[in-house]
Design a protein around this motif. Sequence first.
Motif, PDB file in Angstrom:
ATOM      1  N   HIS A  60       0.832  -1.203   0.000  1.00  0.00           N
ATOM      2  CA  HIS A  60       0.000   0.000   0.000  1.00  0.00           C
ATOM      3  C   HIS A  60       0.872   1.261   0.000  1.00  0.00           C
ATOM      4  O   HIS A  60       0.508   2.267  -0.586  1.00  0.00           O
ATOM      5  CB  HIS A  60      -1.011   0.001   1.147  1.00  0.00           C
ATOM      6  CG  HIS A  60      -0.454  -0.267   2.503  1.00  0.00           C
ATOM      7  ND1 HIS A  60      -0.169  -1.539   2.957  1.00  0.00           N
ATOM      8  CD2 HIS A  60      -0.141   0.576   3.511  1.00  0.00           C
ATOM      9  CE1 HIS A  60       0.289  -1.469   4.196  1.00  0.00           C
ATOM     10  NE2 HIS A  60       0.328  -0.183   4.553  1.00  0.00           N
ATOM     11  N   ARG A  61       2.041   1.195   0.627  1.00  0.00           N
ATOM     12  CA  ARG A  61       2.956   2.339   0.607  1.00  0.00           C
ATOM     13  C   ARG A  61       3.594   2.487  -0.778  1.00  0.00           C
ATOM     14  O   ARG A  61       3.784   3.599  -1.264  1.00  0.00           O
ATOM     15  CB  ARG A  61       4.006   2.206   1.707  1.00  0.00           C
ATOM     16  CG  ARG A  61       3.368   2.274   3.112  1.00  0.00           C
ATOM     17  CD  ARG A  61       4.374   2.263   4.226  1.00  0.00           C
ATOM     18  NE  ARG A  61       5.200   3.458   4.258  1.00  0.00           N
ATOM     19  CZ  ARG A  61       4.838   4.627   4.783  1.00  0.00           C
ATOM     20  NH1 ARG A  61       3.643   4.766   5.326  1.00  0.00           N
ATOM     21  NH2 ARG A  61       5.664   5.644   4.783  1.00  0.00           N
ATOM     22  N   TRP A  64       1.066   4.100  -3.063  1.00  0.00           N
ATOM     23  CA  TRP A  64       1.024   5.550  -2.824  1.00  0.00           C
ATOM     24  C   TRP A  64       2.210   6.232  -3.510  1.00  0.00           C
ATOM     25  O   TRP A  64       2.073   7.261  -4.158  1.00  0.00           O
ATOM     26  CB  TRP A  64       1.022   5.834  -1.332  1.00  0.00           C
ATOM     27  CG  TRP A  64       0.730   7.263  -1.035  1.00  0.00           C
ATOM     28  CD1 TRP A  64       1.639   8.291  -0.956  1.00  0.00           C
ATOM     29  CD2 TRP A  64      -0.556   7.832  -0.822  1.00  0.00           C
ATOM     30  NE1 TRP A  64       0.987   9.465  -0.692  1.00  0.00           N
ATOM     31  CE2 TRP A  64      -0.365   9.213  -0.602  1.00  0.00           C
ATOM     32  CE3 TRP A  64      -1.842   7.323  -0.778  1.00  0.00           C
ATOM     33  CZ2 TRP A  64      -1.415  10.077  -0.352  1.00  0.00           C
ATOM     34  CZ3 TRP A  64      -2.889   8.184  -0.522  1.00  0.00           C
ATOM     35  CH2 TRP A  64      -2.674   9.540  -0.314  1.00  0.00           C
ATOM     36  N   PRO A  72       4.324   8.461   1.487  1.00  0.00           N
ATOM     37  CA  PRO A  72       3.299   9.114   2.317  1.00  0.00           C
ATOM     38  C   PRO A  72       3.916   9.713   3.571  1.00  0.00           C
ATOM     39  O   PRO A  72       4.843   9.147   4.149  1.00  0.00           O
ATOM     40  CB  PRO A  72       2.336   7.978   2.653  1.00  0.00           C
ATOM     41  CG  PRO A  72       3.112   6.722   2.467  1.00  0.00           C
ATOM     42  CD  PRO A  72       4.134   7.009   1.417  1.00  0.00           C
ATOM     43  N   ILE A  76      -0.625   4.804   6.157  1.00  0.00           N
ATOM     44  CA  ILE A  76      -1.649   4.600   5.133  1.00  0.00           C
ATOM     45  C   ILE A  76      -2.769   3.777   5.753  1.00  0.00           C
ATOM     46  O   ILE A  76      -2.533   2.708   6.318  1.00  0.00           O
ATOM     47  CB  ILE A  76      -1.085   3.863   3.902  1.00  0.00           C
ATOM     48  CG1 ILE A  76      -0.039   4.709   3.197  1.00  0.00           C
ATOM     49  CG2 ILE A  76      -2.198   3.470   2.937  1.00  0.00           C
ATOM     50  CD1 ILE A  76      -0.586   5.914   2.475  1.00  0.00           C
ATOM     51  N   ASN A  86      -5.567  -2.299  -2.456  1.00  0.00           N
ATOM     52  CA  ASN A  86      -4.670  -1.161  -2.598  1.00  0.00           C
ATOM     53  C   ASN A  86      -5.095  -0.219  -3.722  1.00  0.00           C
ATOM     54  O   ASN A  86      -4.262   0.520  -4.260  1.00  0.00           O
ATOM     55  CB  ASN A  86      -3.239  -1.646  -2.813  1.00  0.00           C
ATOM     56  CG  ASN A  86      -2.708  -2.316  -1.565  1.00  0.00           C
ATOM     57  OD1 ASN A  86      -2.877  -1.814  -0.464  1.00  0.00           O
ATOM     58  ND2 ASN A  86      -2.085  -3.466  -1.737  1.00  0.00           N
ATOM     59  N   LEU A  91      -7.116   4.191  -0.210  1.00  0.00           N
ATOM     60  CA  LEU A  91      -5.959   4.541   0.600  1.00  0.00           C
ATOM     61  C   LEU A  91      -5.982   6.011   0.974  1.00  0.00           C
ATOM     62  O   LEU A  91      -6.321   6.861   0.159  1.00  0.00           O
ATOM     63  CB  LEU A  91      -4.665   4.238  -0.169  1.00  0.00           C
ATOM     64  CG  LEU A  91      -4.485   2.808  -0.664  1.00  0.00           C
ATOM     65  CD1 LEU A  91      -3.191   2.694  -1.448  1.00  0.00           C
ATOM     66  CD2 LEU A  91      -4.525   1.813   0.474  1.00  0.00           C
ATOM     67  N   ARG A  92      -5.609   6.292   2.213  1.00  0.00           N
ATOM     68  CA  ARG A  92      -5.489   7.681   2.648  1.00  0.00           C
ATOM     69  C   ARG A  92      -4.373   7.767   3.682  1.00  0.00           C
ATOM     70  O   ARG A  92      -4.102   6.806   4.410  1.00  0.00           O
ATOM     71  CB  ARG A  92      -6.796   8.201   3.231  1.00  0.00           C
ATOM     72  CG  ARG A  92      -7.233   7.481   4.490  1.00  0.00           C
ATOM     73  CD  ARG A  92      -8.532   8.012   5.035  1.00  0.00           C
ATOM     74  NE  ARG A  92      -8.947   7.181   6.174  1.00  0.00           N
ATOM     75  CZ  ARG A  92      -9.981   7.437   6.921  1.00  0.00           C
ATOM     76  NH1 ARG A  92     -10.739   8.489   6.674  1.00  0.00           N
ATOM     77  NH2 ARG A  92     -10.294   6.651   7.923  1.00  0.00           N
ATOM     78  N   VAL A  93      -3.730   8.923   3.735  1.00  0.00           N
ATOM     79  CA  VAL A  93      -2.681   9.158   4.720  1.00  0.00           C
ATOM     80  C   VAL A  93      -3.331   9.670   5.993  1.00  0.00           C
ATOM     81  O   VAL A  93      -4.160  10.587   5.949  1.00  0.00           O
ATOM     82  CB  VAL A  93      -1.652  10.191   4.200  1.00  0.00           C
ATOM     83  CG1 VAL A  93      -0.604  10.480   5.260  1.00  0.00           C
ATOM     84  CG2 VAL A  93      -0.993   9.694   2.931  1.00  0.00           C
TER      85      VAL A  93
END
Length: 109
Positions: A60-61, A64, A72, A76, A86, A91-93
Amino acid sequence: DLTAARARELIEYNSTNGTLIWRPRGVPSFDAQFGGKHCGSLDSEGYLIVRADGRNYKSHRLAWLIEHGEWPNGQIDHINRDKIDNSIKNLRVVSAQENNKNKKNPFWR
């Protein structure tokens, strides 16, 4: 750390469905085993981990990084709590405190 340019060189990311696919490298042994195939394997916590340039990264990183061109600044969060979804819309920070709020509570139904 891996740069966005290097990550894009190694991996193709589909932001709609969240898949990470190894790009062929022109190395027959690598391409036969990995080229065009999904990246990563599950870790003990249920996250996909990808080994790139000798280092492990959470997928997931990497998603991003590839999508936004930078790592990020924070954790995440998988909005729908599906650790392998993913897709960029999922996904959000967030801060560590915010991320903990979205963890599945065993008492929720």
